[in-house]
Each structure stands twice: as structure tokens, then as C-alpha cells.
Scaffold this active site. Structure first.
Site, PDB file in Angstrom:
ATOM      1  N   LYS A 110       0.842  -1.208   0.000  1.00 31.13           N
ATOM      2  CA  LYS A 110       0.000   0.000   0.000  1.00 31.13           C
ATOM      3  C   LYS A 110       0.874   1.254   0.000  1.00 31.13           C
ATOM      4  O   LYS A 110       0.635   2.192  -0.758  1.00 31.13           O
ATOM      5  CB  LYS A 110      -0.924   0.010   1.224  1.00 31.13           C
ATOM      6  CG  LYS A 110      -2.071  -0.971   1.151  1.00 31.13           C
ATOM      7  CD  LYS A 110      -2.882  -0.900   2.425  1.00 31.13           C
ATOM      8  CE  LYS A 110      -4.075  -1.815   2.392  1.00 31.13           C
ATOM      9  NZ  LYS A 110      -4.876  -1.711   3.629  1.00 31.13           N
ATOM     10  N   ALA A 148      -0.617   1.024   6.224  1.00 32.58           N
ATOM     11  CA  ALA A 148      -1.009   0.196   7.371  1.00 32.58           C
ATOM     12  C   ALA A 148      -2.071  -0.798   6.946  1.00 32.58           C
ATOM     13  O   ALA A 148      -2.843  -0.545   6.017  1.00 32.58           O
ATOM     14  CB  ALA A 148      -1.534   1.073   8.508  1.00 32.58           C
ATOM     15  N   ASP A 149      -2.084  -1.923   7.636  1.00 31.23           N
ATOM     16  CA  ASP A 149      -3.138  -2.906   7.412  1.00 31.23           C
ATOM     17  C   ASP A 149      -3.370  -3.672   8.708  1.00 31.23           C
ATOM     18  O   ASP A 149      -2.445  -3.847   9.510  1.00 31.23           O
ATOM     19  CB  ASP A 149      -2.791  -3.878   6.296  1.00 31.23           C
ATOM     20  CG  ASP A 149      -4.047  -4.516   5.732  1.00 31.23           C
ATOM     21  OD1 ASP A 149      -4.701  -3.890   4.892  1.00 31.23           O
ATOM     22  OD2 ASP A 149      -4.412  -5.626   6.177  1.00 31.23           O
ATOM     23  N   THR A 150      -4.605  -4.110   8.896  1.00 32.67           N
ATOM     24  CA  THR A 150      -4.998  -4.842  10.100  1.00 32.67           C
ATOM     25  C   THR A 150      -5.696  -6.128   9.696  1.00 32.67           C
ATOM     26  O   THR A 150      -6.546  -6.120   8.797  1.00 32.67           O
ATOM     27  CB  THR A 150      -5.949  -3.988  10.965  1.00 32.67           C
ATOM     28  OG1 THR A 150      -5.290  -2.767  11.308  1.00 32.67           O
ATOM     29  CG2 THR A 150      -6.367  -4.719  12.230  1.00 32.67           C
ATOM     30  N   ALA A 167       0.099  -4.014  10.886  1.00 35.70           N
ATOM     31  CA  ALA A 167       1.432  -3.740  10.369  1.00 35.70           C
ATOM     32  C   ALA A 167       1.467  -2.332   9.825  1.00 35.70           C
ATOM     33  O   ALA A 167       0.467  -1.813   9.334  1.00 35.70           O
ATOM     34  CB  ALA A 167       1.791  -4.732   9.269  1.00 35.70           C
TER      35      ALA A 167
END
Length: 189
Positions: free
Chosen positions: A51, A69-71, A106
Site C-alpha cells: 500500500k 497500514a493494514d490490520t 502492520a
């Protein structure tokens, strides 16, 4: 250095404001379905990095730090992303009911010269949920844009018995850790 948040998440935007550092938002159009990884940590870090890299390629300026960011939610080695539809949301919430799962967020920091990724993991335990509770929650529409089909900062908080770790990791951005990871970038180290 200018900060760019590669996310359209209102929760991440709100948390970024705590840094008291100006930032812009440039949502990433990276195709999340193109990622395959062996472990949840590899998967979530790759998503955050891709991303950020996608947005960084569009930047004209050199003094920019792009933050991706990613969850994800993981239970018994199964990764739960955002639900595709109502039925998948119901299935996820039933799976999480009365059990402990792990939330990984992250973050990737990308400049022209540097790439740095990190993640945080928080354990979340849900109370047992009734079908009525799940149905009432679906009617709020809250589950449909959230990993694991719930938002801890909203009505989903009513399901949480306890957490172990950073609350903001579950919300979607471990902001205290991000502040510390940004220091070397902002100080030119």
C-alpha cells in the site's frame, strides 16, 4: 519531512492527528487480493508495504514519508479480513464468539531511500455472542468495513471481555509505536 497516510480509514486519520505533525491522505489503490504469504505477520506486513509503495511511486517530492497500514484478525491460523457480505460477517462473529483471537496491525514507512516495516499483535477475547446480538450488530452496518467484522472502538466494544496488548493496534494503528519508529526518519538518522 512531509507525512502521507496511504489509507482512507477515518480511524487511522484520527489517530495520526495525535502525532501533531502535518500529514496528507492519499489512499492506496493496491489490490489486496494479489497477496499470498505463509504467515499472518508476513501477510499483514506485505499488505502495509505494498500500500505504501503504491502511493510512494506517485509522489513528486523527495522529502516524503509514506505510511501504509493494514490490520487483520487471526484465529486458529485463519485470517479474517473484511467480510465480503452479511453471511461472511455472521460466520466470522460466530467463530470469534467466546474465544480469543489475535489482531495484527502492520505499518510500513517508505521514502525514496528507505523502507521500514513493523507490526504489533494484540490478543482479544470475546464474550459468547448470541445470534440476536450478532443480528443487532449487523444492523448497525459497522462490521462491513472492518477486519474480523467488528470495530472495538464502536458497538463491537460490547463483545470484548478483555484484551492483552495495545488497544490502538485493534483500532488499526499502533500510534505510540509509530511515533517511535518515525523518529529516525524525521531526525534524518
Amino acid at each position: 519531512m512531509k507525512l502521507i497516510l496511504a489509507s482512507q480509514s477515518p480511524r487511522r486519520k484520527e489517530l495520526m492527528q495525535l502525532l501533531h505533525h502535518p500529514f496528507d491522505i492519499v489512499p492506496s489503490d493496491f489490490d489486496e487480493a494479489s497477496i499470498a504469504a505463509e504467515t499472518p505477520t508476513d501477510y499483514v506486513q506485505t499488505l502495509a508495504l505494498e500500500k505504501a509503495k503504491t502511493v510512494q511511486k506517485t509522489m513528486q517530492e523527495n522529502d516524503v514519508i509514506v505510511i501504509g497500514a493494514d490490520t487483520i484478525v487471526v484465529q486458529h491460523n485463519r485470517i479474517f479480513g473484511k467480510p465480503k457480505d452479511t453471511q461472511e460477517a455472521i460466520e466470522m462473529l460466530r467463530q470469534l464468539s467466546g474465544d480469543t483471537h489475535h489482531v495484527y496491525t502492520a505499518v510500513a514507512l517508505v521514502t525514496n531511500e528507505r523502507i521500514h516495516t513493523f507490526y504489533e499483535k494484540t490478543d482479544v477475547t470475546f464474550y459468547p455472542l448470541t445470534d440476536e446480538e450478532i443480528q443487532a450488530y449487523l444492523e448497525t452496518k459497522e462490521p462491513f468495513d472492518k477486519a474480523g467484522s467488528y470495530g472495538i472502538q464502536g458497538y463491537g466494544a460490547l463483545f470484548v471481555e478483555k484484551i492483552h496488548g495495545d488497544y490502538f493496534t485493534v483500532v488499526g494503528l499502533p500510534i505510540a509505536r509509530l511515533k517511535r519508529e518515525l523518529r529516525p526518519f524525521l531526525e534524518g538518522r
